[in-house]
Design a protein around this motif. Structure first.
Motif, PDB file in Angstrom:
ATOM      1  N   THR A   1      -2.774  67.919  68.956  1.00  0.00           N
ATOM      2  CA  THR A   1      -2.976  68.307  70.354  1.00  0.00           C
ATOM      3  C   THR A   1      -4.370  68.885  70.568  1.00  0.00           C
ATOM      4  O   THR A   1      -5.066  68.524  71.523  1.00  0.00           O
ATOM      5  N   ALA A   2      -4.771  69.767  69.673  1.00  0.00           N
ATOM      6  CA  ALA A   2      -6.078  70.413  69.824  1.00  0.00           C
ATOM      7  C   ALA A   2      -7.192  69.376  69.758  1.00  0.00           C
ATOM      8  O   ALA A   2      -8.155  69.427  70.526  1.00  0.00           O
ATOM      9  N   ARG A   3      -7.041  68.419  68.866  1.00  0.00           N
ATOM     10  CA  ARG A   3      -8.077  67.399  68.705  1.00  0.00           C
ATOM     11  C   ARG A   3      -8.199  66.546  69.987  1.00  0.00           C
ATOM     12  O   ARG A   3      -9.286  66.293  70.480  1.00  0.00           O
ATOM     13  N   LEU A   4      -7.039  66.153  70.516  1.00  0.00           N
ATOM     14  CA  LEU A   4      -7.045  65.312  71.721  1.00  0.00           C
ATOM     15  C   LEU A   4      -7.562  66.084  72.931  1.00  0.00           C
ATOM     16  O   LEU A   4      -8.323  65.558  73.754  1.00  0.00           O
TER      17      LEU A   4
ATOM     18  N   GLY B   1     -17.027  76.155  74.559  1.00  0.00           N
ATOM     19  CA  GLY B   1     -16.930  74.700  74.445  1.00  0.00           C
ATOM     20  C   GLY B   1     -16.189  74.286  73.189  1.00  0.00           C
ATOM     21  O   GLY B   1     -16.465  73.252  72.602  1.00  0.00           O
ATOM     22  N   ILE B   2     -15.217  75.129  72.760  1.00  0.00           N
ATOM     23  CA  ILE B   2     -14.485  74.802  71.533  1.00  0.00           C
ATOM     24  C   ILE B   2     -12.970  74.899  71.738  1.00  0.00           C
ATOM     25  O   ILE B   2     -12.490  75.699  72.530  1.00  0.00           O
TER      26      ILE B   2
ATOM     27  N   THR C   1     -15.813  70.767  71.248  1.00  0.00           N
ATOM     28  CA  THR C   1     -15.797  70.628  69.799  1.00  0.00           C
ATOM     29  C   THR C   1     -14.468  71.146  69.265  1.00  0.00           C
ATOM     30  O   THR C   1     -14.019  72.223  69.650  1.00  0.00           O
ATOM     31  N   TYR C   2     -13.867  70.388  68.375  1.00  0.00           N
ATOM     32  CA  TYR C   2     -12.598  70.802  67.776  1.00  0.00           C
ATOM     33  C   TYR C   2     -12.870  71.465  66.422  1.00  0.00           C
ATOM     34  O   TYR C   2     -13.639  70.941  65.624  1.00  0.00           O
TER      35      TYR C   2
ATOM     36  N   LEU D   1     -17.733  72.289  58.428  1.00  0.00           N
ATOM     37  CA  LEU D   1     -16.940  71.326  59.182  1.00  0.00           C
ATOM     38  C   LEU D   1     -17.944  70.459  59.931  1.00  0.00           C
ATOM     39  O   LEU D   1     -18.716  70.964  60.736  1.00  0.00           O
ATOM     40  N   ARG D   2     -17.965  69.168  59.605  1.00  0.00           N
ATOM     41  CA  ARG D   2     -18.942  68.295  60.278  1.00  0.00           C
ATOM     42  C   ARG D   2     -18.201  67.273  61.123  1.00  0.00           C
ATOM     43  O   ARG D   2     -17.165  66.759  60.724  1.00  0.00           O
ATOM     44  N   ASN D   3     -18.800  66.988  62.260  1.00  0.00           N
ATOM     45  CA  ASN D   3     -18.222  65.970  63.120  1.00  0.00           C
ATOM     46  C   ASN D   3     -18.882  64.636  62.809  1.00  0.00           C
ATOM     47  O   ASN D   3     -20.072  64.475  63.009  1.00  0.00           O
TER      48      ASN D   3
END
Ligand code: DC
Length: 465
Positions: free
Chosen positions: A249-252, A352-353, A260-261, A298-300
């Motif tokens: 859920t958080a990712r979506l 923004g997270i 940013t997640y 943590l890299r996107n």
């Protein structure tokens, strides 16, 4: 020099459509697609809502089948084009001056409206405003008005070829929803009191500028684009036990909002892996020294989050049973938590997270703008976890997974220091019988309600960019 993108609402901001005519359009579409007369008593207000939101509220359900939605919008467009004649529309002359000013200033103008797309364009065409706008973002495209600016920003980056940092976007609208939608995306806003909300009421929601009519808008706009103060976006904290659905859920949610997640569980897992590999004794001091020494990142990458331990990609490795079995114990040490919380606070400080974990709303960001606590029945959580793990470990049984979850829940929620706990002001989302989309939508609705009610000082924290 930044590119200025002006996102302008239609009804109440640029023009007003005779209410009787609008109701007639809805009545005709309703009769054709749903049958009978429109249950208007179900709708508190239409102002600031998307046509999709109005439709689902009238139908009494947020689960509106795709076909009904399409049929209804087709009918709305058809009756709208036929019934909304220029004589039913009052154009605000000050709004016209405002648009001219923005255009002559070299700004890009786009429509941002809750209207169904064709109805929106039809209204603008009827009063000859269509030509001012390059494109439009409408309520039929997004179930939540909060999401519409995310699309506008994506478009701007793609078609105007500017990076996010080089776009100054300003939302112009007549309702608190417009102001809030701007705030969620860190955009500036001009609230104009030519709709159903008074100047004083709009001020309560703290738009960047507030005007009585758009005749005053040019001065506000000039002021906005020449200052470099930007609203900070939100900090959204999502906590809950393992298997409650918070990660998906958080990712979506982050993806839809353009946020940013941050998966904090992955950080504790990476540290646990380091402890295993380096055979560190599980004591507070030894783990404190380890947490100082290792580099967890943590890299996107390509839209998904990867976890690195001292430069090595350990994303898959940290999901293995040996790490899972030990992580709750490792993460119970105060020194470990302090080290991780410090990193997490740094990662999230500019907003923004969407951050998920166990103690985000209580310890990491106790002042988070939005807090959510997700739960689900133990059996359902075990079933989900089993399905996830089945491929890598086909011999695992339901009972084993259930027992591990129970054990982890117990350790996570009974530890002395920053245990898994619901923050007092968190929204509880029980995901036992919800789809992922429903989970995301319920959180989006909560964000809107929260911001509508809140006068929290953290929301107006400004950041210089
Ligand atoms: O979300 P997850 O299953 O990947 O988390 C793994 C473990 O990390 C969890 O059992 C407890 C710990 N954890 C924590 O203590 N605090 C957090 N904010 C996140 C995870």
């Amino acid at each position: 020099m930044n590119t200025v993108l002006l996102l302008v609402d239609i009804d109440g901001t640029l023009l007003r459509v005779d209410r009787k005519v609008t109701r007639q359009v809805w009545s005709n579409a309703w009769e054709e697609v749903v049958g009978g007369s429109v249950p208007w008593e179900r709708l508190d207000t239409a102002a600031g809502k998307t046509d999709f939101q109005i439709l689902s509220q009238l139908l009494g359900s947020s689960k509106v089948a795709w076909e009904i939605r399409q049929q209804f919008f087709d009918a709305l467009a058809k009756h709208g084009e036929y019934l909304i004649e220029p004589s039913a529309i009052t154009l605000y002359t000050e709004a016209l001056e405002f648009l001219r000013f923005a255009r002559d200033y070299g700004m890009h103008l786009a429509v941002l409206s809750g209207n169904e797309r064709r109805c929106g364009w039809h209204k603008l065409r009827a009063v000859e405003l269509e030509g001012y706008f390059t494109t439009g973002f409408f309520g039929c495209d997004a179930v939540e008005r909060l999401l519409i600016p995310a699309r506008a920003l994506q478009w701007a980056q793609q078609y105007l070829g500017r990076s996010r940092d080089h776009i100054t976007a300003v939302v112009v609208g007549d309702t608190p929803n417009d102001v809030i939608a701007a705030r969620v995306h860190g955009l500036r806003s001009i609230a104009v009191a030519t709709g159903p909300y008074s100047y004083e009421k709009l001020l309560e929601f703290r738009p960047t500028e507030c005007v009585r009519h758009l005749g005053e808008g040019a001065v506000s706009l000039r002021r906005i684009v020449t200052t470099s103060v930007m609203e900070r976006r939100l900090i959204i904290a999502i906590d809950g036990p393992a298997g409650s659905g918070k990660t998906t859920t958080a990712r979506l949610l982050a993806e839809r909002l353009g946020y940013t997640y941050i998966d904090t569980g992955a950080m504790y897992r990476a540290l646990t892996l380091a402890a295993l590999e380096q055979q560190i004794p599980l004591t507070n001091d030894a783990l404190a020294a380890l947490a100082e020494r290792v580099r967890i990142e943590l890299r996107n990458e390509g839209g998904s989050q990867r976890t690195y331990l001292d430069g090595r990609d350990v994303t898959e490795r940290i999901r293995q049973p040996d790490v899972t079995a030990l992580v709750s114990q490792v993460s119970s040490y105060p020194s470990v938590r302090d080290a991780m919380v410090r990193i997490q606070q740094q990662l999230g400080q500019h907003g923004g997270i969407v951050m998920d974990g166990r103690d985000i709303g209580t310890a990491v960001f106790p002042d988070a703008d939005v807090k959510v606590f997700m739960t689900a029945d133990l059996d359902v959580r075990a079933q989900r976890r089993l399905a996830e793990l089945h491929q890598s470990n086909p011999t695992l049984t339901f009972e084993q997974v259930k027992q591990q979850l129970q054990q982890r829940d117990m350790l996570d929620s009974t530890r002395q220091y920053n245990p898994l706990r619901k923050a007092e002001d968190a929204l509880v989302v029980d995901t036992t019988a919800l789809t992922i989309d429903e989970q995301v939508e319920s959180i989006l609705r909560f964000i809107r309600h929260r911001l509508m009610m809140s006068n929290s000082p953290t929301l107006s924290d400004a950041r210089h960019n």
